[in-house]
Enzyme design. Structure first.
Site, mmCIF file in Angstrom:
data_model
loop_
_atom_site.group_PDB
_atom_site.id
_atom_site.type_symbol
_atom_site.label_atom_id
_atom_site.label_comp_id
_atom_site.label_asym_id
_atom_site.label_seq_id
_atom_site.Cartn_x
_atom_site.Cartn_y
_atom_site.Cartn_z
ATOM 1 N N HIS A 104 -2.621 29.856 10.518
ATOM 2 C CA HIS A 104 -1.412 29.847 11.356
ATOM 3 C C HIS A 104 -1.313 31.119 12.193
ATOM 4 C CE1 HIS A 104 0.566 27.018 8.145
ATOM 5 N NE2 HIS A 104 -0.503 26.496 8.711
ATOM 6 N N HIS B 280 0.752 19.495 13.526
ATOM 7 C CA HIS B 280 0.355 20.595 12.659
ATOM 8 C C HIS B 280 -1.153 20.583 12.404
ATOM 9 C CE1 HIS B 280 0.861 23.873 9.857
ATOM 10 N NE2 HIS B 280 -0.048 23.274 9.120
ATOM 11 N N ASP C 215 -3.667 23.711 12.995
ATOM 12 C CA ASP C 215 -4.689 24.202 12.069
ATOM 13 C C ASP C 215 -6.046 24.294 12.751
ATOM 14 O OD1 ASP C 215 -3.006 24.530 9.892
ATOM 15 O OD2 ASP C 215 -3.527 22.622 8.957
ATOM 16 N N HIS D 5 -9.781 21.744 7.438
ATOM 17 C CA HIS D 5 -10.367 23.075 7.580
ATOM 18 C C HIS D 5 -11.887 23.065 7.397
ATOM 19 C CE1 HIS D 5 -6.320 24.591 7.686
ATOM 20 N NE2 HIS D 5 -6.057 24.110 6.481
#
Length: 323
Positions: free
Chosen positions: A97, A254, A258, A281
């Protein structure tokens, strides 16, 4: 005084200079996964330093232990967040973030001093990082900005998961998710990192989780600091947060946030296009590693502020911040 005037003239002569913070930024908060109280200070840094994290609780042991450059090959863990580490085994997690905020604001160089192994989660988005950095202001440095131009498609797949980096101008992103949950379901979004409303439209989106997964996360030592204050919690049929969602499609926004933070670990701005489908991720780091492993897939060029594209003159490979 004369030296300052000369320096200002040199800065103005650079088409798009590197940037850093104008002054330190202090941020205190709780770690999403550790639950620890954390003190963090973002400091200005010199040109070509890149983003470096420093564990102040370990600084007495030397930079080899305390410092971790925010570069893709330092990614050490990607379970529910991105963690970077160094050869000494020092790690810092949940950096995505903050890295997304740096990327969106064009911060090329900063020293992040932190007294714990995790970046504070704050409200679960990048919004507070953005606000605090903008309040401090940015400073132009006496060095030109470089960028990584993507020259050919690089794609990684794992079952239904897919992440791709493709040639293009500027930096555009596409993301889609598909959850077996009636509240989330299928969502997709496309955005341009250089859109002036990107920070407001994308980086305010909060992290989220399914209520049924919370106990499993606790069982493996994660989400100890999670709450309705810093995450959207989704039950089978409803949102548990009293205030509801910030956007109807906050979930996919969101995930795009990321991705921006994960891809900022390239070390330089990217010129091209990112596409993610059910990626997280791990996939974001995999596609970045795949890109950098293929030297024919990219080049380093000088960056143009006017059109957010790269100037044709090739720069030196050494422009990528070193360890």
């Amino acid at each position: 005084m004369l030296e300052n005037v000369r320096r200002d003239r040199r800065v103005r002569a650079i088409a798009f200079p590197q940037k850093t913070l104008a002054r330190p930024v202090v941020i205190d908060g709780v770690g999403l996964h550790s639950g620890a109280e954390i003190h963090m200070v973002l400091h200005p840094a010199e040109a070509d330093r890149g983003i470096v994290f420093r564990r102040t609780d370990l600084v007495s042991q030397g930079r080899e232990v305390s410092d971790i450059p925010a570069i893709y090959h330092h990614v050490a863990e990607t379970t529910l967040s991105t963690a970077i580490g160094n050869a000494a085994g020092t790690t810092i997690s949940t950096i995505e973030h903050l890295m997304a905020a740096f990327s969106a604001l064009g911060v090329d160089n900063a020293l992040v001093e932190i007294d714990a192994a995790e970046v504070p989660v704050l409200d679960g988005s990048s919004e507070i990082f953005i606000e605090k950095i903008e309040a401090a202001g940015l400073e132009k440095l006496d060095a030109p900005r470089k960028a990584i131009r993507i020259l050919k498609p690089v794609v990684v797949e794992d079952g239904l998961k897919r992440a791709a980096l493709l040639p293009g101008e500027g930096f555009k992103l596409f993301f889609e998710i598909d959850f077996d949950n009636e509240v989330i379901g299928h969502q997709e979004i496309e955005a341009d990192l250089h859109d002036p409303f990107f920070a407001e439209d994308i980086l305010r989106a909060r992290t989220f989780c399914l209520r049924k997964d919370i106990e499993a996360m606790w069982a493996v030592g994660l989400a100890k600091g999670g709450s309705l204050e810093n995450a959207v919690v989704v039950d089978t049929h409803a949102i548990l947060n009293e205030e509801g969602l910030r956007y109807e499609d906050e979930f996919v926004r969101h995930k795009l946030l990321d991705a921006v933070g994960d891809l900022a670990l390239s070390g330089l701005p990217l010129i091209g296009r990112y596409e993610g489908s059910r990626a997280g991720h791990a996939m974001n780091n995999r596609v970045l590693r795949a890109l950098m492993a293929d030297r024919s897939a990219w080049e380093i060029v000088e960056y143009s502020e006017a059109c957010h594209t790269a100037a044709p003159r090739r720069a030196e490979l050494s422009a990528i911040p070193a360890d």
